[in-house]
Design an enzyme around this catalytic site. Structure first.
Site, mmCIF file in Angstrom:
data_model
loop_
_atom_site.group_PDB
_atom_site.id
_atom_site.type_symbol
_atom_site.label_atom_id
_atom_site.label_comp_id
_atom_site.label_asym_id
_atom_site.label_seq_id
_atom_site.Cartn_x
_atom_site.Cartn_y
_atom_site.Cartn_z
ATOM 1 C CB CYS A 124 15.222 1.684 11.784
ATOM 2 S SG CYS A 124 16.437 0.413 11.415
ATOM 3 C CD GLU A 156 22.985 1.719 14.513
ATOM 4 O OE1 GLU A 156 22.241 2.103 13.591
ATOM 5 O OE2 GLU A 156 24.195 1.519 14.369
ATOM 6 C CE LYS A 162 14.935 -2.289 28.251
ATOM 7 N NZ LYS A 162 13.715 -3.022 27.838
ATOM 8 C CD GLU A 213 10.874 5.591 12.468
ATOM 9 O OE1 GLU A 213 10.861 6.027 13.642
ATOM 10 O OE2 GLU A 213 11.697 4.769 12.063
HETATM 11 P P1 NAP Z 1 11.719 2.693 21.933
HETATM 12 O O1 NAP Z 1 10.403 2.952 22.518
HETATM 13 O O2 NAP Z 1 12.742 3.756 21.952
HETATM 14 O O3 NAP Z 1 12.247 1.355 22.642
HETATM 15 C C1 NAP Z 1 13.496 0.802 22.353
HETATM 16 C C2 NAP Z 1 14.089 0.209 23.608
HETATM 17 O O4 NAP Z 1 14.257 1.255 24.569
HETATM 18 C C3 NAP Z 1 13.211 -0.843 24.268
HETATM 19 O O5 NAP Z 1 14.036 -1.830 24.864
HETATM 20 C C4 NAP Z 1 12.492 -0.046 25.344
HETATM 21 O O6 NAP Z 1 12.107 -0.838 26.451
HETATM 22 C C5 NAP Z 1 13.588 0.904 25.765
HETATM 23 N N1 NAP Z 1 13.109 2.102 26.449
HETATM 24 C C6 NAP Z 1 11.875 2.656 26.417
HETATM 25 N N2 NAP Z 1 11.837 3.740 27.208
HETATM 26 C C7 NAP Z 1 13.065 3.867 27.761
HETATM 27 C C8 NAP Z 1 13.648 4.787 28.684
HETATM 28 N N3 NAP Z 1 12.960 5.815 29.186
HETATM 29 N N4 NAP Z 1 14.936 4.596 29.020
HETATM 30 C C9 NAP Z 1 15.652 3.585 28.515
HETATM 31 N N5 NAP Z 1 15.151 2.674 27.663
HETATM 32 C C10 NAP Z 1 13.872 2.827 27.277
HETATM 33 O O7 NAP Z 1 11.607 2.281 20.402
HETATM 34 P P2 NAP Z 1 10.674 1.178 19.775
HETATM 35 O O8 NAP Z 1 9.331 1.744 19.528
HETATM 36 O O9 NAP Z 1 10.761 -0.084 20.548
HETATM 37 O O10 NAP Z 1 11.453 0.928 18.410
HETATM 38 C C11 NAP Z 1 11.154 1.630 17.264
HETATM 39 C C12 NAP Z 1 12.188 2.710 16.998
HETATM 40 O O11 NAP Z 1 13.481 2.106 16.897
HETATM 41 C C13 NAP Z 1 11.931 3.362 15.679
HETATM 42 O O12 NAP Z 1 12.137 4.743 15.765
HETATM 43 C C14 NAP Z 1 12.984 2.721 14.783
HETATM 44 O O13 NAP Z 1 13.312 3.493 13.651
HETATM 45 C C15 NAP Z 1 14.121 2.549 15.723
HETATM 46 N N6 NAP Z 1 15.063 1.538 15.230
HETATM 47 C C16 NAP Z 1 16.278 1.940 14.786
HETATM 48 C C17 NAP Z 1 17.169 1.021 14.273
HETATM 49 C C18 NAP Z 1 18.508 1.449 13.764
HETATM 50 O O14 NAP Z 1 19.348 0.583 13.529
HETATM 51 N N7 NAP Z 1 18.758 2.723 13.566
HETATM 52 C C19 NAP Z 1 16.825 -0.326 14.241
HETATM 53 C C20 NAP Z 1 15.569 -0.708 14.706
HETATM 54 C C21 NAP Z 1 14.697 0.243 15.211
HETATM 55 P P3 NAP Z 1 10.591 -1.307 26.661
HETATM 56 O O15 NAP Z 1 10.214 -2.071 25.455
HETATM 57 O O16 NAP Z 1 10.702 -2.170 27.861
HETATM 58 O O17 NAP Z 1 9.793 -0.083 26.876
#
Ligand code: NAP
Length: 477
Positions: free
Chosen positions: A281, A247, A172, A381
């Site tokens: 990230c 991650e 997803k 962040e």
């Molecule tokens: P996010 O809001 O957590 O979203 C990530 C994924 O989770 C998306 O597919 C999102 O779907 C889904 N999601 C959202 N709410 C959810 C819920 N309640 N239950 C299950 N899934 C849910 O994060 P983001 O803003 O997209 O990404 C940025 C974050 O990712 C930053 O904190 C970054 O540091 C981190 N990141 C970490 C790494 C690593 O390797 N450590 C790599 C890249 C990014 P929808 O888009 O459909 O809402």
């Protein structure tokens, strides 16, 4: 390449589903729409992956490797088209998008080779009438949830090792960037992958996750995204004791010591902070420079940052594209305003930007000096093109400052004294360390976090361990 359907059980589906608009963050224009999965569609995908598992996992590793190598080759062949699609939905400059497609191809190719090296062990028994074996077997159906900032490689580095190990997968992707994900499904489909081996669906995230967690057919969840959602998924996954890899977010420090090559360190800061408009990230979030070179370093960096060009990622002269959406833009603004209100000084930038006539979601690359330790930017962040910088005196102080965060994903240090380099990297509590290197992610090495940045590794042979179970066999003679 742009598929406006979901890929479930080897079929492209859309009938009867509601659609979600997908927009270009550079100008707000709609670039397409995708159907949103219902609970029934998610369940279909899980059942398809479950049904495909016995035959996929029973294939010789070489046969699984052949498919993955084919995917790598097609990704390279189609890289111009895939990169353009990514820039349209995500905003990053075209050259960065192309780089990401190449890294995705690397993940498929490297894991295809690694599939052939899933070795077990024989263990000496304590008695003559026993033989002991430890075997490695795929965990089963895996569900992956991925973010928008790397809409292709975050998927590749989960599904390549999972499929290589013999697992089947449902992905997803983030709702903001579905087309790069569905393009991967398109390639699998073109290559004739067996139905159900890979399924990709977009949908309401909480609903999809609930179905993944509720199904006993799913044995592993792999998530990349924010720490808050990762914590919530872990709590939910505990109910069925599913394996989980997380991650999560980061708050990377970048340390520059007196003996560093200043030009190399400035180039490193630019690459690490402003790639993907600061939305990675492992982006530098805090810059610490040793007192002796602080003033000279800040001057050079400010000059270089002022030269960065903000604009549409499709324009070849663009260094920094848009933020993904208005919410991301307002978070950067909030961090800048807060830092300034608390006494920080803006050295460069500090305002929204425009690309031609388009307001878009653009923000100027920004440097802020002298923000106090309680400023938001010092402990949250930002995920945008804002960098705070501070001076430090000693090595111990630098290590303590770097570690003063609950996050532990990436850290960078620039120095030339090798003994200092060793002392510092040994003291840093982060899973990925760049020493005189601002771009430390490669397919053949383990990437992942400590502390609130999560656990589990992607890349390297460790990346495949996440999708394998040990099975111990004790044979009596
Ligand atoms: P996010 O809001 O957590 O979203 C990530 C994924 O989770 C998306 O597919 C999102 O779907 C889904 N999601 C959202 N709410 C959810 C819920 N309640 N239950 C299950 N899934 C849910 O994060 P983001 O803003 O997209 O990404 C940025 C974050 O990712 C930053 O904190 C970054 O540091 C981190 N990141 C970490 C790494 C690593 O390797 N450590 C790599 C890249 C990014 P929808 O888009 O459909 O809402």
């Amino acid at each position: 390449m742009k598929r406006e359907q979901l890929y479930v059980g080897g079929r492209w589906i859309a009938n009867g589903l509601e659609y979600l608009d997908v927009t270009n963050p550079a100008n707000g224009e709609q670039i397409g729409h995708v159907p949103m999965a219902t609970r029934a569609v998610v369940q279909d995908a899980i059942h398809a992956a479950y049904a495909a598992f016995p035959s996929w996992s029973a294939l010789p590793a070489r046969a699984r490797a052949d498919l993955l190598k084919g995917v790598a080759a097609r990704m390279r062949e189609y890289s111009d088209e895939l990169a353009r699609l990514m820039t349209l939905e995500q905003g990053k400059p075209l050259a960065e998008a192309k780089g990401e497609i190449n890294i995705s191809a690397d993940y498929f190719e490297w894991n295809a080779e690694e599939a052939k090296r899933v070795y077990g062990e024989t263990i000496p028994a304590a008695t003559a009438n026993k033989r002991l074996l430890a075997l490695r077997q795929p965990v089963g159906v895996c569900a992956a949830i991925t973010p928008w900032n790397f809409p292709s490689s975050m998927i590749a580095r989960k599904i390549a090792p999972a499929l290589a190990a013999g697992c089947t997968v449902i992905v997803k992707p983030a709702s903001a960037t579905p087309f790069s994900a569905l393009a991967i499904a398109h390639i699998f489909d073109e290559l004739g992958a067996a139905p159900g081996v890979l399924n990709i669906l977009v949908g309401p995230s909480a609903l999809v996750a609930e179905e993944f967690i509720a199904s006993p057919e799913v044995r592993k969840i792999s998530f990349t995204g924010s720490t808050e959602i990762g914590q919530s998924l872990m709590q939910q996954a505990a109910r069925d004791l599913k394996r989980i890899s997380l991650e999560l977010g980061g708050h990377a420090p970048f340390l520059v010591f007196d003996d560093a090559d200043i030009d190399q360190a400035v180039a490193g800061v630019i690459a690490s902070k402003f790639r993907n408009a600061g939305q990675t990230c492992i982006c530098t979030n805090r810059l610490y420079v040793q007192r002796g070179i602080y003033a000279a370093f800040a001057d050079k960096l400010a000059q270089r940052v002022a030269q960065l060009r903000v604009g549409n990622g499709l324009d070849a002269s663009t260094d920094i594209g848009p933020m993904i959406d208005a919410q991301a833009l307002s978070k950067v603004e909030r961090h800048v305003t807060d830092a300034v209100e608390r006494g920080g000084r803006v050295l460069v930038g500090g305002t929204r930007a425009h690309s031609g006539n388009h307001a878009g979601n653009f923000y100027q690359p920004t440097l802020v000096a002298d923000a106090p330790p309680d400023a938001l930017v010092a402990h949250e962040e930002t995920f945008g093109p804002l960098l705070p910088l501070w001076a430090f005196e000693t090595e111990d102080e630098a290590i303590a400052l770097a570690n003063s965060t609950p996050y532990g994903l990436a850290a960078y240090l620039y120095a030339r004294d090798y003994a200092r380099i060793i002392r510092v990297y040994e003291g840093l509590q982060f899973g990925v360390i760049g020493v005189n290197d601002a771009v430390p992610t490669v397919a053949q090495a383990p990437f992942g976090g400590m502390k609130h940045s999560g656990f589990g590794r992607e890349g390297g042979h460790q990346g495949m361990d996440e999708y394998l179970d040990w099975k111990f066999v004790s044979i009596g003679l």
